[in-house]
Design a protein around this motif. Structure first.
Motif, short mmCIF file in Angstrom:
data_model
loop_
_atom_site.label_atom_id
_atom_site.label_comp_id
_atom_site.label_asym_id
_atom_site.label_seq_id
_atom_site.Cartn_x
_atom_site.Cartn_y
_atom_site.Cartn_z
N GLY A 1 0.78 -1.23 0.00
CA GLY A 1 0.00 0.00 0.00
C GLY A 1 0.81 1.28 0.00
N GLN A 2 1.78 1.38 -0.91
CA GLN A 2 2.64 2.56 -0.95
C GLN A 2 1.86 3.85 -1.17
OE1 GLN A 2 5.44 3.72 0.12
NE2 GLN A 2 6.97 3.03 -1.37
N SER A 3 1.02 3.87 -2.19
CA SER A 3 0.28 5.09 -2.53
C SER A 3 -0.65 5.51 -1.40
CB SER A 3 -0.52 4.89 -3.82
OG SER A 3 0.33 4.60 -4.90
N GLU A 4 -1.33 4.53 -0.80
CA GLU A 4 -2.25 4.84 0.30
C GLU A 4 -1.50 5.42 1.49
OE1 GLU A 4 -4.34 4.34 4.03
OE2 GLU A 4 -2.49 3.30 3.43
N ALA A 5 -0.32 4.88 1.78
CA ALA A 5 0.46 5.37 2.93
C ALA A 5 0.89 6.82 2.72
CB ALA A 5 1.68 4.48 3.13
N ILE A 6 1.31 7.15 1.50
CA ILE A 6 1.72 8.53 1.21
C ILE A 6 0.51 9.46 1.29
CG2 ILE A 6 2.60 10.07 -0.60
CD1 ILE A 6 4.35 7.73 -1.56
N ALA A 7 -0.60 9.05 0.67
CA ALA A 7 -1.80 9.88 0.67
C ALA A 7 -2.32 10.12 2.08
CB ALA A 7 -2.88 9.22 -0.18
N ARG A 8 -2.26 9.10 2.93
CA ARG A 8 -2.74 9.25 4.30
C ARG A 8 -1.87 10.26 5.06
NH1 ARG A 8 -6.02 6.24 7.64
NH2 ARG A 8 -6.25 4.70 5.99
N ASN A 9 -0.55 10.22 4.83
CA ASN A 9 0.33 11.20 5.48
C ASN A 9 -0.02 12.62 5.06
OD1 ASN A 9 1.69 8.96 6.53
ND2 ASN A 9 3.69 9.93 6.28
N LEU A 10 -0.28 12.82 3.77
CA LEU A 10 -0.64 14.15 3.28
C LEU A 10 -1.91 14.65 3.97
CD1 LEU A 10 -0.07 13.75 -0.58
CD2 LEU A 10 1.54 14.58 1.14
N ARG A 11 -2.92 13.77 4.04
CA ARG A 11 -4.19 14.16 4.65
C ARG A 11 -4.04 14.45 6.14
NH1 ARG A 11 -8.87 9.81 5.34
NH2 ARG A 11 -7.52 9.32 7.12
N GLU A 12 -3.35 13.57 6.85
CA GLU A 12 -3.23 13.71 8.30
C GLU A 12 -2.37 14.91 8.68
OE1 GLU A 12 -4.84 11.86 10.65
OE2 GLU A 12 -5.91 11.00 8.95
N MET A 13 -1.27 15.12 7.96
CA MET A 13 -0.40 16.26 8.29
C MET A 13 -1.13 17.58 8.09
SD MET A 13 3.41 15.26 6.83
CE MET A 13 4.22 16.61 7.71
N ALA A 14 -2.02 17.63 7.12
CA ALA A 14 -2.77 18.86 6.86
C ALA A 14 -3.65 19.24 8.05
CB ALA A 14 -3.62 18.70 5.60
N GLY A 15 -4.05 18.27 8.87
CA GLY A 15 -4.98 18.54 9.95
C GLY A 15 -4.39 18.55 11.35
N PHE A 16 -3.07 18.45 11.48
CA PHE A 16 -2.47 18.46 12.82
C PHE A 16 -2.51 19.88 13.40
CE2 PHE A 16 0.21 14.56 11.61
CZ PHE A 16 -0.73 13.71 12.16
N GLY A 17 -2.83 19.97 14.69
CA GLY A 17 -2.93 21.28 15.34
C GLY A 17 -1.67 21.71 16.06
N ASN B 1 -2.95 29.24 17.63
CA ASN B 1 -3.63 28.09 18.22
C ASN B 1 -3.81 27.01 17.16
OD1 ASN B 1 -5.95 28.72 16.65
ND2 ASN B 1 -6.72 30.09 18.26
N ALA B 2 -4.43 25.89 17.53
CA ALA B 2 -4.54 24.74 16.62
C ALA B 2 -5.29 25.10 15.34
CB ALA B 2 -5.23 23.57 17.33
N GLU B 3 -6.41 25.81 15.48
CA GLU B 3 -7.20 26.17 14.30
C GLU B 3 -6.41 27.09 13.37
OE1 GLU B 3 -8.25 26.31 17.42
OE2 GLU B 3 -9.67 24.62 17.41
N GLU B 4 -5.68 28.02 13.95
CA GLU B 4 -4.89 28.96 13.14
C GLU B 4 -3.75 28.24 12.43
OE1 GLU B 4 -5.52 33.06 15.75
OE2 GLU B 4 -3.90 31.65 16.26
N LEU B 5 -3.14 27.27 13.08
CA LEU B 5 -2.06 26.51 12.45
C LEU B 5 -2.59 25.71 11.26
CD1 LEU B 5 -0.21 25.25 15.64
CD2 LEU B 5 0.78 26.72 13.87
N ILE B 6 -3.75 25.09 11.43
CA ILE B 6 -4.34 24.31 10.33
C ILE B 6 -4.69 25.22 9.16
CG2 ILE B 6 -6.33 22.90 9.67
CD1 ILE B 6 -6.32 21.83 12.58
N GLU B 7 -5.28 26.37 9.45
CA GLU B 7 -5.65 27.30 8.39
C GLU B 7 -4.41 27.88 7.71
OE1 GLU B 7 -7.98 29.62 5.84
OE2 GLU B 7 -8.43 27.86 7.09
#
Length: 353
Positions: free
Chosen positions: A172-188, A297-303
């Motif tokens: 699952g190489q592609s899925e692993a990379i895609a999941r990192n992109l999605r999750e990193m975008a939402g870290f606070g 704050n977390a919301e500002e970092l995500i935005e």
């Protein structure tokens, strides 16, 4: 100069002449002081001229230099109390990615990076810095832990790309990379990324979704490696130097495009010439950008992270805009364009970059 690159040959030859004159002066008792001083001054000028005007291809070779400091080299020189953590809790421990807990000027952080080998055996064990899915999942596990406990995340990017073999695809190489992109975008928590060598394709992006992305002066960052681009464009990977010239992959190019936020100076000749200097420069840059982000704050970092990547790229509609302006000025619909004008409009817009 050890491990010199082909374009550094003139400097190496001059250094050899200086060494020969010094040896001859000792062996024969002849005073070559003036000649040695003259050659040393000329060598200094030659170095300044060469390293101040490096081409993209030359920077690519410096970024790939086998003596260039790795993530672990910088982690050891920049952070204190580093504790490496292993495994993705699903399959295995991928040595192509290292990470763990550390302190930056006394502040607890999580640090993660691609890791190339120091010799042939080490490179084979680490897949030459090209991670498998378990490597990206290990990185994600550490980042999720950092987000849970409110620790800033620092990443060091240095890979030609994710491992392209069957074993990686099966897991699952592609899925692993895609999941990192999605999750990193939402870290606070604040995320600061540094391209220390070569940042290639999705393998680099999987650690590159940060509030701030920085690059070392001679690092490169691209959607595909110059070798891969040359293979596609000309069916000849040996034309990588030519591809590097056309791809806009240097730190200066990417700063102009707004893809990165800063360039970190390297010592003359590259990061491998002075690890202490380079580590101090990276540490200062990390701390400066981190202080800016800690006020959010977390919301500002995500935005802030979202807006950073949302603003990358642009498109042009120059000719269409001129037509609209002409219509507004005339107070009515413009005349039907001639064949030549239609052809010009077709060529002018829209152009996506």
């Amino acid at each position: 100069m050890a491990n010199e690159l082909p374009f550094e040959k003139p400097i190496v030859e001059m250094r050899q002449k200086i060494t020969e004159l010094k040896s001859l002066s000792v062996d024969k008792g002849i005073d070559f002081t003036e000649e040695i001083l003259r050659l040393e001054e000329r060598c200094k000028q030659l170095e300044e001229e060469l390293y101040s005007e490096l081409t993209p291809a030359q920077k690519m070779h410096l970024a790939r230099h086998h003596g260039r400091p790795t993530s672990l080299d910088f982690i050891g020189a920049i952070f204190t109390d580093f504790m490496e953590l292993h495994g993705d809790r699903l399959f295995a421990d991928d040595l192509a990615i290292v990470g763990g807990l550390a302190k930056l000027n006394g502040m607890p952080v999580t640090v993660i990076g691609h890791q190339r080998g120091k010799d042939t055996r080490d490179n084979i064990a680490r897949f030459f810095g090209s991670p498998h899915p378990e490597g990206f999942r290990k990185a994600l596990r550490l980042m999720q832990q950092a987000n849970k406990f409110g620790r800033p995340i620092m990443t060091f990017i240095d890979t030609k790309g994710a491992y392209p073999g069957n074993t990686a695809e099966e897991r699952g190489q592609s899925e692993a990379i895609a999941r990192n992109l999605r999750e990193m975008a939402g870290f606070g928590v604040p995320i600061v990324c540094v391209v220390i060598g070569e940042g290639g394709s999705g393998g680099a992006l999987a650690l590159g979704v940060g509030n701030r992305v920085l690059m070392l002066e001679n690092a490169i960052y691209s959607a595909i490696s110059p070798n891969g681009a040359a293979s596609i464009l000309w069916k000849d990977a040996s034309r990588a130097d030519q591809a590097a010239e056309a791809m806009k992959i240097t730190a200066k190019d990417l700063l102009e495009f707004g893809i990165i936020e800063g360039i970190i100076e390297e010592p003359q000749g590259g990061a491998h010439r002075d690890l202490e200097f380079q580590a101090d420069a990276i540490k200062q840059a990390l701390w400066t950008h981190l202080q800016e982000l800690l006020g959010m704050n977390a919301e500002e970092l995500i935005e802030d992270r979202y807006q950073k990547f949302r603003k990358i790229g642009y498109f042009q509609m120059a000719q269409l805009q001129r037509d609209e302006n002409a219509e507004a000025a005339s107070g009515g619909a413009p005349e039907a364009p001639s064949a030549a004008a239609s052809e010009e409009n077709a060529e002018a817009a829209p152009t996506i970059n």
